[in-house]
Design an enzyme around this catalytic site. Structure first.
Site, PDB file in Angstrom:
ATOM      1  N   PHE A  10      -5.920  -6.087 -13.773  1.00 26.19           N
ATOM      2  CA  PHE A  10      -6.427  -7.455 -13.924  1.00 26.19           C
ATOM      3  C   PHE A  10      -7.490  -7.565 -15.024  1.00 26.19           C
ATOM      4  CE2 PHE A  10      -9.319 -10.720 -11.622  1.00 26.19           C
ATOM      5  CZ  PHE A  10      -8.899 -11.733 -12.455  1.00 26.19           C
ATOM      6  N   ASN A  32      -2.210   3.803 -13.812  1.00 27.87           N
ATOM      7  CA  ASN A  32      -1.212   4.344 -12.895  1.00 27.87           C
ATOM      8  C   ASN A  32      -0.212   3.230 -12.638  1.00 27.87           C
ATOM      9  OD1 ASN A  32       0.301   5.232 -10.752  1.00 27.87           O
ATOM     10  ND2 ASN A  32      -1.411   5.528  -9.346  1.00 27.87           N
ATOM     11  N   LYS A  53      -2.799   7.936 -15.715  1.00 27.66           N
ATOM     12  CA  LYS A  53      -4.168   8.242 -15.279  1.00 27.66           C
ATOM     13  C   LYS A  53      -4.366   9.724 -14.967  1.00 27.66           C
ATOM     14  CE  LYS A  53      -7.037   7.702 -11.250  1.00 27.66           C
ATOM     15  NZ  LYS A  53      -7.124   7.153  -9.894  1.00 27.66           N
ATOM     16  N   GLU A  75     -12.184   0.379 -16.412  1.00 27.78           N
ATOM     17  CA  GLU A  75     -11.878  -0.633 -15.393  1.00 27.78           C
ATOM     18  C   GLU A  75     -10.919  -0.091 -14.337  1.00 27.78           C
ATOM     19  OE1 GLU A  75     -13.644  -3.475 -15.958  1.00 27.78           O
ATOM     20  OE2 GLU A  75     -14.323  -2.411 -17.759  1.00 27.78           O
ATOM     21  N   GLY A  76     -10.526   1.167 -14.483  1.00 32.39           N
ATOM     22  CA  GLY A  76      -9.540   1.746 -13.576  1.00 32.39           C
ATOM     23  C   GLY A  76     -10.185   2.273 -12.312  1.00 32.39           C
ATOM     24  N   ASN A  92     -11.387   8.470  -6.409  1.00 33.97           N
ATOM     25  CA  ASN A  92     -10.858   7.528  -7.384  1.00 33.97           C
ATOM     26  C   ASN A  92     -11.958   6.744  -8.106  1.00 33.97           C
ATOM     27  OD1 ASN A  92      -8.170   6.825  -8.261  1.00 33.97           O
ATOM     28  ND2 ASN A  92      -8.607   4.753  -7.570  1.00 33.97           N
ATOM     29  N   TYR A 140     -15.616   0.906  -0.271  1.00 38.80           N
ATOM     30  CA  TYR A 140     -15.439   0.511  -1.670  1.00 38.80           C
ATOM     31  C   TYR A 140     -16.798   0.214  -2.309  1.00 38.80           C
ATOM     32  CZ  TYR A 140     -14.712  -2.573  -5.635  1.00 38.80           C
ATOM     33  OH  TYR A 140     -14.781  -3.156  -6.874  1.00 38.80           O
ATOM     34  N   LYS A 178      -1.966  -7.968  -7.575  1.00 41.46           N
ATOM     35  CA  LYS A 178      -2.970  -7.501  -6.613  1.00 41.46           C
ATOM     36  C   LYS A 178      -2.649  -7.846  -5.161  1.00 41.46           C
ATOM     37  CE  LYS A 178      -7.304  -7.615  -7.629  1.00 41.46           C
ATOM     38  NZ  LYS A 178      -8.659  -8.078  -8.001  1.00 41.46           N
ATOM     39  N   SER A 204     -14.671 -22.574   5.532  1.00 45.06           N
ATOM     40  CA  SER A 204     -14.627 -22.246   4.100  1.00 45.06           C
ATOM     41  C   SER A 204     -15.492 -23.155   3.235  1.00 45.06           C
ATOM     42  CB  SER A 204     -13.186 -22.265   3.591  1.00 45.06           C
ATOM     43  OG  SER A 204     -12.478 -21.143   4.058  1.00 45.06           O
TER      44      SER A 204
END
Length: 308
Positions: A10, A32, A53, A75-76, A92, A140, A178, A204
């Site tokens: 992205f 990848n 990669k 950015e990977g 990663n 993450y 994504k 929301s």
């Protein structure tokens, strides 16, 4: 040559597009492509070469000669905030980034990398690029936080630019691969095209995020490279807007449909950021003075791209 890791992803592919726009096509894309859908992000772009990669990491560790490198945009990574395989994420997002950082430092190659607003965790104010304000809610976010901390220790001695960007809620073209992690604007548009009403979680209108258009994100990266900027910076608009505002912009484009609300998933309640807003003091002080698109402006541009 310029290297863009995650270059078919992205944000990476949008950086490649921005580089093309200033005449650079001597670009090595590293990625990848196990998710083969990502190739479409490169079809209309000009690059010099592609490298898997795993092969790239092996070459980096071996200290292979890539020739003259003007910059690396890293950015990977795994960008799924819902991924809970900590070993995978640390390998990663953390170990890979350290290897690449030291490769750049040893050769004085400018290094620009993707951090994340996920490093801030569940806070509702003071989104400021300092350790005391960071408390990630998921693995993450922790992997990104830990690399930021690693960079902070190295920055004072670095002899070439090292620059990290804490991306807030990035949306826009080239995110279709994504899946569930694509932006709410993408999913709402897809629902309308299927003849469905767009769906939002209950509440929301009170969930406020700093939604930043991906072309703006790419431009900040290019600016940082051209101006040899170092440091860790927030990259958002500086304004929080609601998910409802995104939905309203999507509906305004399509001129049909009405919003349906669905229950908020229990498993996300303790791990969900209900408010994010980038403090841009540091980025502005570094010299970036261009405006960012609002949700209405960015969503309109995105809808035009998606429905072209």
């Amino acid at each position: 040559m310029i290297i863009v890791t995650g270059g078919s992803g992205f944000i990476g592919s949008n950086i490649v597009k921005a580089l093309n726009a200033i005449g650079r096509t001597d670009i090595l894309v590293v990625d990848n492509l196990k998710n083969g859908e990502k190739f479409v992000n490169l079809v209309d772009l000009d690059i010099a070469d592609y490298c898997d990669k795993e092969d790239f990491i092996a070459s980096i560790i071996a200290g292979d000669d890539f020739g003259e490198i003007d910059a690396i945009f890293h950015e990977g990574a795994c960008s799924a905030t819902t991924e809970w395989d900590g070993k995978y994420l640390m390998q990663n997002n953390y170990e890979y980034s350290k290897e690449l950082l030291h490769f750049c430092l040893d050769r004085q190659i400018p290094f620009f990398y993707a951090s994340s607003a996920a490093t801030y965790g569940g806070r509702s104010d003071n989104f400021i690029e300092e350790r005391k304000f960071e408390q990630p809610l998921n693995v993450y976010g922790y992997s990104k936080f830990l690399f930021d901390e690693y960079v902070r220790k190295i920055l004072p001695e670095a002899e070439s630019p090292v620059c990290g960007f804490k991306y807030f809620n990035v949306y826009g073209p080239r995110e279709q691969h994504k899946g569930s992690m694509a932006s709410v604007a993408f999913h709402l548009n897809t629902q309308i095209l299927k003849g469905e009403n767009p769906k939002l979680f209950e509440g929301s209108e009170t969930f406020l995020r700093d939604f930043v258009y991906v072309e703006d994100v790419a431009q900040v990266n290019i600016w940082a490279w051209q101006n040899r900027i170092s440091g860790i910076f927030n990259l958002g608009t500086g304004n929080a807007e609601s998910f409802r505002a995104v939905a309203d912009a999507v509906l305004a484009f399509h001129q049909k449909g009405q919003i349906e609300t669905i229950p908020f998933p229990d498993h996300l309640k303790s791990r969900y950021q209900t408010f994010t807003q980038a403090d841009l003091t540091k980025l502005r002080a570094a010299g970036y003075d261009k405006p960012f698109k609002t949700v209405a402006e960015g969503t309109k541009a995105y809808m035009e791209w998606l429905n072209r």
